[in-house]
Motif scaffolding. Sequence first.
Motif, PDB file in Angstrom:
ATOM      1  N   ARG A  94      -8.417 -11.463  -7.183  1.00  8.77           N
ATOM      2  CA  ARG A  94      -8.767 -10.880  -5.900  1.00  8.77           C
ATOM      3  C   ARG A  94     -10.248 -10.555  -5.826  1.00  8.77           C
ATOM      4  O   ARG A  94     -10.913 -10.380  -6.824  1.00  8.77           O
ATOM      5  CB  ARG A  94      -7.943  -9.606  -5.658  1.00  8.77           C
ATOM      6  CG  ARG A  94      -8.395  -8.422  -6.440  1.00  8.77           C
ATOM      7  CD  ARG A  94      -7.786  -7.137  -5.926  1.00  8.77           C
ATOM      8  NE  ARG A  94      -6.534  -6.852  -6.565  1.00  8.77           N
ATOM      9  CZ  ARG A  94      -5.389  -6.794  -5.907  1.00  8.77           C
ATOM     10  NH1 ARG A  94      -5.331  -7.027  -4.625  1.00  8.77           N
ATOM     11  NH2 ARG A  94      -4.283  -6.505  -6.524  1.00  8.77           N
ATOM     12  N   GLY A  95     -10.728 -10.443  -4.575  1.00  5.95           N
ATOM     13  CA  GLY A  95     -12.068  -9.932  -4.323  1.00  5.95           C
ATOM     14  C   GLY A  95     -11.959  -8.543  -3.711  1.00  5.95           C
ATOM     15  O   GLY A  95     -10.894  -7.971  -3.665  1.00  5.95           O
ATOM     16  N   ALA A  96     -13.061  -7.988  -3.243  1.00  5.17           N
ATOM     17  CA  ALA A  96     -13.052  -6.636  -2.699  1.00  5.17           C
ATOM     18  C   ALA A  96     -12.669  -6.649  -1.227  1.00  5.17           C
ATOM     19  O   ALA A  96     -13.047  -7.543  -0.489  1.00  5.17           O
ATOM     20  CB  ALA A  96     -14.424  -6.011  -2.869  1.00  5.17           C
ATOM     21  N   GLY A  97     -11.903  -5.651  -0.795  1.00  4.84           N
ATOM     22  CA  GLY A  97     -11.556  -5.501   0.606  1.00  4.84           C
ATOM     23  C   GLY A  97     -12.411  -4.432   1.265  1.00  4.84           C
ATOM     24  O   GLY A  97     -13.196  -3.762   0.615  1.00  4.84           O
ATOM     25  N   THR A  98     -12.275  -4.252   2.589  1.00  6.42           N
ATOM     26  CA  THR A  98     -13.097  -3.276   3.293  1.00  6.42           C
ATOM     27  C   THR A  98     -12.286  -2.319   4.139  1.00  6.42           C
ATOM     28  O   THR A  98     -12.521  -1.120   4.107  1.00  6.42           O
ATOM     29  CB  THR A  98     -14.118  -3.993   4.176  1.00  6.42           C
ATOM     30  OG1 THR A  98     -13.434  -4.927   5.024  1.00  6.42           O
ATOM     31  CG2 THR A  98     -15.125  -4.759   3.340  1.00  6.42           C
ATOM     32  N   ASN A  99     -11.324  -2.813   4.931  1.00  4.50           N
ATOM     33  CA  ASN A  99     -10.631  -1.957   5.891  1.00  4.50           C
ATOM     34  C   ASN A  99      -9.481  -1.207   5.235  1.00  4.50           C
ATOM     35  O   ASN A  99      -8.754  -1.750   4.419  1.00  4.50           O
ATOM     36  CB  ASN A  99     -10.078  -2.807   7.045  1.00  4.50           C
ATOM     37  CG  ASN A  99     -11.202  -3.479   7.801  1.00  4.50           C
ATOM     38  OD1 ASN A  99     -12.224  -2.859   8.025  1.00  4.50           O
ATOM     39  ND2 ASN A  99     -11.014  -4.729   8.172  1.00  4.50           N
ATOM     40  N   ALA A 100      -9.321   0.069   5.572  1.00  4.68           N
ATOM     41  CA  ALA A 100      -8.253   0.882   5.002  1.00  4.68           C
ATOM     42  C   ALA A 100      -6.918   0.491   5.608  1.00  4.68           C
ATOM     43  O   ALA A 100      -6.784   0.346   6.816  1.00  4.68           O
ATOM     44  CB  ALA A 100      -8.532   2.354   5.252  1.00  4.68           C
ATOM     45  N   VAL A 101      -5.914   0.328   4.770  1.00  5.94           N
ATOM     46  CA  VAL A 101      -4.541   0.092   5.207  1.00  5.94           C
ATOM     47  C   VAL A 101      -3.679   1.194   4.601  1.00  5.94           C
ATOM     48  O   VAL A 101      -3.256   2.099   5.277  1.00  5.94           O
ATOM     49  CB  VAL A 101      -4.050  -1.309   4.800  1.00  5.94           C
ATOM     50  CG1 VAL A 101      -2.591  -1.511   5.218  1.00  5.94           C
ATOM     51  CG2 VAL A 101      -4.919  -2.385   5.450  1.00  5.94           C
ATOM     52  N   ASP A 235      -4.773  -8.588  11.960  1.00  6.30           N
ATOM     53  CA  ASP A 235      -6.068  -7.919  12.000  1.00  6.30           C
ATOM     54  C   ASP A 235      -7.140  -8.672  11.216  1.00  6.30           C
ATOM     55  O   ASP A 235      -8.246  -8.169  11.052  1.00  6.30           O
ATOM     56  CB  ASP A 235      -5.938  -6.489  11.473  1.00  6.30           C
ATOM     57  CG  ASP A 235      -5.508  -6.422  10.012  1.00  6.30           C
ATOM     58  OD1 ASP A 235      -4.941  -7.420   9.503  1.00  6.30           O
ATOM     59  OD2 ASP A 235      -5.736  -5.373   9.367  1.00  6.30           O
ATOM     60  N   LYS A 236      -6.821  -9.844  10.729  1.00  4.86           N
ATOM     61  CA  LYS A 236      -7.773 -10.681  10.012  1.00  4.86           C
ATOM     62  C   LYS A 236      -8.119 -11.897  10.877  1.00  4.86           C
ATOM     63  O   LYS A 236      -7.531 -12.096  11.941  1.00  4.86           O
ATOM     64  CB  LYS A 236      -7.185 -11.118   8.671  1.00  4.86           C
ATOM     65  CG  LYS A 236      -6.893  -9.964   7.710  1.00  4.86           C
ATOM     66  CD  LYS A 236      -8.171  -9.263   7.264  1.00  4.86           C
ATOM     67  CE  LYS A 236      -7.869  -8.246   6.171  1.00  4.86           C
ATOM     68  NZ  LYS A 236      -9.116  -7.513   5.749  1.00  4.86           N
ATOM     69  N   GLY A 265       1.997  -8.877  11.981  1.00  4.97           N
ATOM     70  CA  GLY A 265       1.898 -10.317  11.809  1.00  4.97           C
ATOM     71  C   GLY A 265       2.431 -10.775  10.465  1.00  4.97           C
ATOM     72  O   GLY A 265       2.790 -11.935  10.288  1.00  4.97           O
ATOM     73  N   GLN A 266       2.500  -9.833   9.491  1.00  6.90           N
ATOM     74  CA  GLN A 266       3.029 -10.174   8.177  1.00  6.90           C
ATOM     75  C   GLN A 266       4.519  -9.873   8.037  1.00  6.90           C
ATOM     76  O   GLN A 266       5.093 -10.126   6.973  1.00  6.90           O
ATOM     77  CB  GLN A 266       2.243  -9.455   7.077  1.00  6.90           C
ATOM     78  CG  GLN A 266       0.879 -10.079   6.816  1.00  6.90           C
ATOM     79  CD  GLN A 266       0.151  -9.414   5.670  1.00  6.90           C
ATOM     80  OE1 GLN A 266      -0.605  -8.469   5.881  1.00  6.90           O
ATOM     81  NE2 GLN A 266       0.375  -9.893   4.461  1.00  6.90           N
ATOM     82  N   SER A 267       5.140  -9.355   9.074  1.00  9.09           N
ATOM     83  CA  SER A 267       6.592  -9.193   9.027  1.00  9.09           C
ATOM     84  C   SER A 267       7.235 -10.531   8.698  1.00  9.09           C
ATOM     85  O   SER A 267       6.880 -11.561   9.283  1.00  9.09           O
ATOM     86  CB  SER A 267       7.126  -8.702  10.373  1.00  9.09           C
ATOM     87  OG  SER A 267       6.717  -7.394  10.632  1.00  9.09           O
ATOM     88  N   GLY A 268       8.190 -10.510   7.779  1.00 12.28           N
ATOM     89  CA  GLY A 268       8.857 -11.736   7.377  1.00 12.28           C
ATOM     90  C   GLY A 268       8.225 -12.434   6.191  1.00 12.28           C
ATOM     91  O   GLY A 268       8.726 -13.465   5.725  1.00 12.28           O
ATOM     92  N   ALA A 269       7.122 -11.883   5.669  1.00  7.17           N
ATOM     93  CA  ALA A 269       6.449 -12.496   4.530  1.00  7.17           C
ATOM     94  C   ALA A 269       7.281 -12.333   3.260  1.00  7.17           C
ATOM     95  O   ALA A 269       8.081 -11.390   3.133  1.00  7.17           O
ATOM     96  CB  ALA A 269       5.071 -11.861   4.327  1.00  7.17           C
ATOM     97  N   PRO A 270       7.115 -13.232   2.286  1.00 10.35           N
ATOM     98  CA  PRO A 270       7.863 -13.108   1.041  1.00 10.35           C
ATOM     99  C   PRO A 270       7.353 -11.970   0.162  1.00 10.35           C
ATOM    100  O   PRO A 270       6.142 -11.750   0.049  1.00 10.35           O
ATOM    101  CB  PRO A 270       7.620 -14.461   0.367  1.00 10.35           C
ATOM    102  CG  PRO A 270       6.277 -14.900   0.883  1.00 10.35           C
ATOM    103  CD  PRO A 270       6.229 -14.416   2.308  1.00 10.35           C
TER     104      PRO A 270
END
Length: 319
Positions: A94-101, A235-236, A265-270
Amino acid sequence: METVSRGRRWGSGLIAAALLSSAVLVGAANPAAADPATGSGSVAADAGAVTMVNGEGRRVTIPSSLAASLASRSAAGAAGSRAAAGVAATTKSRGAGTNAVIGTDDRTPEYDPLGYPWGAIVYLSTNQGQCTGFMLSRDVVVTAGHCVYSGGWVTSYRAVPGKNGTSEPFGSCSGGIADVWTNSTWISNGSADADYGLVKLTCDIGYTVGWFGWWYSTGENLVGTSMYIEGYPGDKPFATMWWDSDPIASQSATRLFHSIDTAGGQSGAPIYHYNSTVAGLCSGWCVTGIHKGAVGSQNHGTRFNPTVMSFINYWIGQP
């Protein structure tokens, strides 16, 4: 491009005559008959039966005797034609993220959306919005129940495996209300424990992109095990695939709770892992749950179990 549609045919591993003689199919004209969820019909006493519903009002009830065999079918998992003989890595960098989730946003863009199994993750757009799904056979996209029914049925959809922005390298499958299925419990009361569904595609795109393996073990303790979730967050940048990983915080027989970063948008993801945590059940990249969304300060998803897998495996075996 659109992939070429094909006629339905029987999939491997299940015999047409056995399914037709064991399952109870009820048309839209009498949707409540033989439905254990409503306590009516001749199979009402069969507590282990699984009743499935589609947008046209069709119901299919799987008796408990058949559901038990379907639940464990293909427990070792199956990969399609692009399956990874020779997947080198068992972890993702992974790389670095920015937005808080949940705390810091640790989501990372998928660097190889065309590789297996990432190409088997599906951008699912419908008349109700956008979700994620994943291939579990040549023509079955598994997703969340609310991605096919949310106060009303999805009436049109387009499924694009491996989508990356405007690029659709494997083509797509489109269809309508007859192809979307969920379970009667989700329809009747919206229980979070029953938030699972699928799309029975009109083409065999899984033969091109492959599909995930899967596993479950009802006595398995997944708490503390790191899992991945990967899909298409809204949101991406448009239609790009992102993933994150964290340990499972708690579990029930039907759900997994965690702090893996996700967004609408990620609902249903594995929810997946490299190899089953119970030795021998599945090798390679294997799914054990379906992402649902947020609950309180955590995210959660539907856990694979005998009921969920009998539902999915029934449709894997259909033409």
